[in-house]
Design a protein around this motif. Structure first.
Motif: not given
Length: 120
Positions: A42-56, A87-92
């Motif tokens: 249905a969808s995938i939601h990604f989050t990253m900690t604020r120390d990561l900003d080089a790419v989506f 840290c990179i997180r997903i909720l699929m």
């Protein structure tokens, strides 16, 4: 029925290649362990900690054949003192007949410390 599949991983550096590579590995593991096809998602939601900003991190999905129509969303993880960095997180969200206790959540690298009870 829609089920949420959680996952997380970490990288050592804030670089595009590292983030895409780690996200790709996390997605492949999640897909393989849960027998997911793009039509089920249905969808995938990604989050990253604020120390990561080089790419989506969603950029990793764009490299998968047949996944172009899956809705993707990226956002920042909330800052919590002492939380796991890089840290990179997903909720699929997946349409599946699997029972909730049959869903395989995937935690890789240093992210296994987030949910050692669910880490495979």
């Amino acid at each position: 029925m829609i089920r949420g599949i959680r996952g997380a991983t970490t990288v050592d550096v804030n670089e595009k290649h590292a983030i895409v590579e780690a996200t790709t590995k996390l997605l492949k593991e999640t897909i393989n362990q849960n027998n997911v096809t793009p039509e089920m998602v249905a969808s995938i939601h990604f989050t990253m900690t604020r120390d990561l900003d080089a790419v989506f991190p969603a950029e990793a999905v764009r490299l998968f054949n047949g996944w172009a129509n899956v809705p993707l969303l990226c956002s920042s993880e909330i800052e919590v003192q002492g939380s796991l960095p890089f840290c990179i997180r997903i909720l699929m969200s997946v349409n599946t007949t699997q029972a909730q206790d049959e869903v395989q959540h995937v935690y890789l690298e240093k992210a296994v410390t987030l949910r050692p009870d669910l880490a495979s």
